[in-house]
Motif scaffolding. Sequence first.
Motif, PDB file in Angstrom:
ATOM      1  N   GLU A 184      37.453  37.953  45.023  1.00  0.00           N
ATOM      2  CA  GLU A 184      37.376  36.710  44.265  1.00  0.00           C
ATOM      3  C   GLU A 184      36.213  36.769  43.283  1.00  0.00           C
TER       4      GLU A 184
ATOM      5  N   GLY B 251      35.234  34.042  41.373  1.00  0.00           N
ATOM      6  CA  GLY B 251      34.663  32.725  41.095  1.00  0.00           C
ATOM      7  C   GLY B 251      35.443  31.988  40.028  1.00  0.00           C
ATOM      8  N   ASP B 252      36.250  32.737  39.239  1.00  0.00           N
ATOM      9  CA  ASP B 252      37.147  32.120  38.267  1.00  0.00           C
ATOM     10  C   ASP B 252      38.483  31.913  38.970  1.00  0.00           C
TER      11      ASP B 252
END
Length: 932
Positions: free
Chosen positions: A567, A569-570
Amino acid sequence: MVRGILADVEPQKVQSTLVGRLGELDRLLAVLRAAAEGTAGVALVGGDAGIGKTRLVTELAERARAEGFAVLVGQCAELGDALPYLPLADALRDVRGELRAALDARPVLGRLLPGGTDAGPESASALTQQQLFGSVLGFLSAQPVLLILEDLHWADQSTRDLVVFLSRMLQGERVCLVGTYRTDDIHRRHPLRRVLAELKRLPSVTSVELSPLDRGEMADYVALLGGTDARMIDEVVDRAEGNPFYAEELLEAATEGCAMTDGLASLLLSRSELLSESAQRVLRGAAVAGRKADHDLLREASGLDELAFEEAMREIVSRGLIRPSGEYGYAFRHALLQEAVYTDLLPGERTRLHAEFARLLTARNASAAELAHHYLAAHDLAGALAASVEAGRRAERLGAPAEAHRHFERALGLWERVADAERLTGTDHTRLALRTAAAAADMGDNHRAVAHVRALPPSAEACERLAYYLYDAGQETEALEIAQAAVEAAPEGPLLGRALATFARTVFWTERHAEAEPLAGRALEVARAAGARDAEKSALIMLASCAEFDGDRDRAEELFAQVAAEESGDLAMDLRGLFHYTRIQFERGAMAEAAATADRGIRLAAETGLSWSTYGTDLRFLRFLIHYTAGEWEQARAAGFGRRVGTIPEAILSSFALFVEVAMGVPEVDERLAWLRPFWRDSLVAYMSRGLAAEHALWRGEPERALDHVTAVLGVLEPSDTGSIRIAAIGLWALAELGRADGADRLLDRARSAARTGMGREGTAWLLRAEAEWHRVHGRLDAGAWRAVAEAFDYGFVYEVARSRWRLAEALLAAGDRAAALEEWEQAVKTAESLGARPLGDSLAALGRRARFGPVRRSEPEPAGPDRTAALTGREREVLALVADGLPNREIGERLFIAPKTVSVHVSNILGKLGVASRTQAVAAARRAGLL
């Protein structure tokens, strides 16, 4: 006869009776009862100001509480178009019990509450809005809920969008959504007008328009208010013209000795003029504060000491102009009172009061949107600029892009008129303009986003954003030129990585396609060197798309695996990567791997409230297809795709359910097809729903109708669309049933021309089926061709393997190989029974009778021994007992107060633990073991 009251009146005057509205109440109660039974509904209650909308929905709320519904009420205000989600925040304030736990589990909703943090990612309002909408839907599903949103004519755009979303998405939840609005305020250009027109076309929406009460009902109402003089009652009834609120004010005026003037505003002001000077001062301050006002704020704005203020408020409340509201505040008894007093203020008086409220609210760190409103009304441009920028930032973080755009655009308009604007706002003009453009794009207005960026001096960043928005707005040629200029102007670093990725995106579908891969490769290098994770993932997706376009599916899967590996974070990019990785695994036939990746994406979407975002929805579609392909039809049906549709996206969602429903031959198929028929002009809806309508017709012995569907679907699909292969195969099936060869060559050619390298295992299998069906059209039952089809689908497509074995058994019988035919037939029958595929089962039974195969030779399921039954949990035993009673998952969920999807998971666990393949076998095994 007195039947009840309609008007919004003081409880001590008239208790809980209603006058003249039983018909309207019955319609609302019908929506509520349907919601209680698991069919969500929406009601829109319209009428003139004072006609009694609030009184009617209050009665509905009382009935709903008696039926066990949680009742949530939120009210819009005149500032509603500046304060995002104001009525939703209002409704969530007093949530209790089970709903409180559901609210606490969704942090994005907590941001709306007093004291809730609005900390969130900058410039991510579109995605945050999807999170919020999904969270609201999940929150409302926790228990039976009546959600009332009043005065929608004042609602902000994001609230209007939420109402539309809920009206479309609520289907099987026990939720009743009611919205009220003033019809006399909905002028031709009012933003709610279009929304109302759209909603009223939906089958789930009930429209209730309140007309004036007739003369007899008005006389009853005035008598209930306390009118005793027949002459006075007649005069009030004559003047009120069927409006209960107006009647109440007229009666009050007559009782207090005021003249009963012709206009309502004049009447209201004449009553307020009976107040003392200090009370009138407080009332004027309250009108500037809005429909509701805080006690301390209103006292400070009035300039009175505590005792004088309390005496003035007591006088106002005693006359029924304002009432206590909440623990520390007051509210006008009706919005018309507040409007009349506010309109009567002198310009200077109004400016002074707004300035005072702005000063007091600034000291209280109040809502930036509210501050911006008061600063503008006070002509304080510097204060309005700073507050507008902050209000835009907060709207972004709350997921309200329309309101963010409105505040930012206002700030841009004030920028040149305020000295030292950068210091006041903490940003510069370029950054503010780019942020305004991003908000416009987030709310779906790419043309406005383009206009904002075009107004900026050219720079690498402005060019990259302009190219991105132009491409999304369909202006690909100009987007390509500007994207190239952005690359040429961008310095080394994250900006260059983003510019290269955008450039690769703009050239992908043009004659310069060959440049896309090297551009994406360079974008990947630059992004990694600069640590720009968003640009890196964007570049990886472009590289994977290039590889897939060129037929190198192994390379594409490897690149998509990198995107999905961790992941970033977007969230939008992460979900996009997981979707494409799942898709390419599914197309390769790696069912278990695709299921694991899809589950990971669905989990991420659910945890972040993005289950109804674009890729959150696509992942759930794909997971449905994996369940369908793997023969996990109970889990597939638990997805609960609704039948009632009103838009193309909803029709696409609903079409997926037909894969299982047609194969099972359930009665719901005809109802779903009836809803979907108006959307067959869309190619994807037509491919799925009309293609499956063709299969449905074939199972029912209607090959001519099936052929009509096939012809229509092929007419809306592009010749190169690989979906044409499956549709052509169905058409050949229909021709074989008709005994006609005309058109068979054309259908086979269409299937062959749509085939392409790297189209996936399912496409290859359907092409083989088209070839085998073509032979059948010409009277040849080719066992080799059908065996090839069965083997091609044998990568995990359980149902299609069984259908292929059906035809293979026919071909083997025709070739005289009875033993081999019986073996294929028995395996197909066993699969059809385990899946509940009744049409296929009926066709296999007919074949068995013709071939005189006799009963199926298959082993009975192994009885569940103590070691197996001991593995069942208490909840699983409860579920199994209800399965034995013949209840479907939805009813089991209602009995046990759990979601149907959870029931499906329990049923799957039971089947696995008992070592059986169907619910019937599980019940039989459990009975033998003494569990039931």
